[in-house]
Design an enzyme around this catalytic site. Sequence first.
Site, short mmCIF file in Angstrom:
data_model
loop_
_atom_site.label_atom_id
_atom_site.label_comp_id
_atom_site.label_asym_id
_atom_site.label_seq_id
_atom_site.Cartn_x
_atom_site.Cartn_y
_atom_site.Cartn_z
N ASP A 171 -25.33 56.92 12.45
CA ASP A 171 -25.82 55.76 11.70
C ASP A 171 -26.37 54.75 12.71
OD1 ASP A 171 -24.50 54.34 8.64
OD2 ASP A 171 -26.31 53.85 9.76
N GLU B 279 -24.29 46.77 2.06
CA GLU B 279 -23.23 47.08 3.01
C GLU B 279 -22.12 46.03 2.98
OE1 GLU B 279 -26.54 49.08 5.96
OE2 GLU B 279 -24.47 49.05 6.62
C1 GLC Z 1 -27.53 51.47 7.78
C2 GLC Z 1 -26.78 52.34 6.79
C3 GLC Z 1 -27.39 53.69 6.57
C4 GLC Z 1 -28.89 53.63 6.80
C5 GLC Z 1 -29.14 53.28 8.25
C6 GLC Z 1 -30.63 53.12 8.57
O1 GLC Z 1 -26.64 50.70 8.51
O2 GLC Z 1 -25.39 52.52 7.00
O3 GLC Z 1 -27.07 54.11 5.24
O4 GLC Z 1 -29.49 54.88 6.50
O5 GLC Z 1 -28.44 52.10 8.65
O6 GLC Z 1 -31.16 52.01 7.90
#
Ligand code: GLC
Length: 633
Positions: free
Chosen positions: A310, A516
């Site tokens: 991530d 988030e």
């Molecule tokens: C974010 C998320 C993830 C996403 C990634 C790229 O923090 O946790 O779901 O795909 O970063 O944006």
Amino acid sequence: MGNLSFVLPALGFLLLCCAVSAKQPSTNVKYKDPKQPLRTRVKDLMSRMTLEEKIGQMVQIDLSVAKPEVMTKYLIGSVLSGGGSVPAQKASPETWVNAVNDIQKAALSTRLGIPMIYGIDAVHGHNNVYNATIFPHNVGLGVTRDPKLVRRIGEATALEVRATGIQYAFAPCIAVCRDPRWGRCYESYSEDHRIVQQMTEIITGLQGDLPAKQKGIPFVDGKRKVAACAKHFVGDGGTVRGINENNTVIDKKGLFNIHMAAYHDAVDKGVATVMISYSSLNGVKMHANKKLVTGFLKNKLKFKGFVISDWQGIDKITYPPHSNYSYSVFASVTAGIDMIMVPYNYTEFIDEITSQVKRKIIPMRRINDAVERILRVKFTMGLFEHPMGDHSLANHLGSKEHRELAREAVRKSLVLLKNGENADSPILPLPKKAKKLLVAGTHADNLGNQCGGWTITWQGLNTTDLTIGTTILTAVKNTVDPTTQVVHIENPDREFVESNGFDYAIVVVGEPPYAEGNGDSTNLTIPEPGPSTITNVCGSVKCVVVIVSGRPVITQPYISGIDALVAAWLPGTEGQGVADVLFGDYGFTGKLARTWFKTVDQLPMNFGDPNYDPLFPFGFGLTTEGKRQYMSK
Ligand code: GLC
């Protein structure tokens, strides 16, 4: 000696040819030949790659730092748009395609000409992009219990992503949200893993139908499909009190029956990539969890695509984040993560991993496994044959056909929780012909509230001009009889409502957009002025309350004063779907995919738990007859 004047130019030309051929292999090499078997192409290319070229493939950087000179100097294999990372505000498909193609040209100009793969969070349509169709978030799609619908949404989303030149979507989120206090619960289809498993059908929509006997092999069917990403592996929806990125404490049975179940379906459907969760499992950071990433996902489930971290996920292996980056690099790469979403400090990552490989701390076989997986996905999706974005797909972005599909999804995602005091005196469907009706609430005429987080920006926007769509107010006006007067006021006082002789009112309230951790909640209340609007309006006139939220919220205190109650979740741009059902063109069919609790101190509380005592149970949903029926697709 004859005239030697021609010798020097000829010699120069010969040297030039040698230089070019040394730089780029001639076109008759195996990895460039699409007729060669996949294994042959991967093996041939791997045999030609230097350590720098291999490590470059493992690096994903954000658009904001992906300058051509960075791509060529560091041999970067992947770029992403993080939430809100765009080439320009309200960028057109043409601007997007040109931006992605400029980066791709740089990648292709390197010695081996390996195309880069560009990823973006297209999690409810192509939601970063202005004028894209914004579909209901997953919390609403789970309510539909319609895998075919979700597959069609995947097909539409893939087309809109490709219309911008992008080939990879960080979707679907297959979290099983077990506590609505989690700020990402709306990204989860359901508290029930079986619904989440059904909804992995979106992968087939995004990537294409898996050819027979190719079960489990990553597959992306050409230029109108995209690589998908099952996320976040694993247990992201089961953290303590729903605290984002926290610890999921669970026994083996719970883990494999609830949170792991949909990964079997995703791998069977040939999902190209899997993203690792920020969260921990019984105290072990998932980004450092070799037992589950390599031991289970790769070795047991036989996942053949690539595993991606991530955003700064490896930094968060330690606390404070990035406090021991050497360990972060070691633990994540040796756990089995193949591509690192760095996304900014790429030189630091490259230097660290290179040093650890050269000192044999990270074994070369791990690097080779990672790069083979990445190349396998790039070969199978045809990226070597068709690396450049295609301007010809631009008309698919936000197309009428896709918006109609989103409108259908909105209709099917609505849940009717209350309809009059009893079945003999239903309020819904509402009459289209009335003297005067009131539309109130903070979410009645606000497209940003209607779409929620991950829309144009990471956190979403509490405005209406963020993109193109139909608010619920506009939808009501489109639907009622032309002689019906529609009065809109966001937060009327009781006197206004009582003195205006309304036949009935529609009150649309709910949560502000969030994403988030910003959505983590301990009280799950509808913020003011929502409750006041409900009280002022419903205390004075027959009312239908429509809740726009990413999850069940506190409603018990108001329920007795409300005549009809509808859960609309986060419907996206096509608010017309709400009016279609409120006014009876279509019936209510949605069934709760999440338990609607009475009070927060009951949480976590999921269907099947002991002492299960909800306000509305999992699977609940009243129905009404619609004048029109769905043509089965
Ligand atoms: C974010 C998320 C993830 C996403 C990634 C790229 O923090 O946790 O779901 O795909 O970063 O944006």
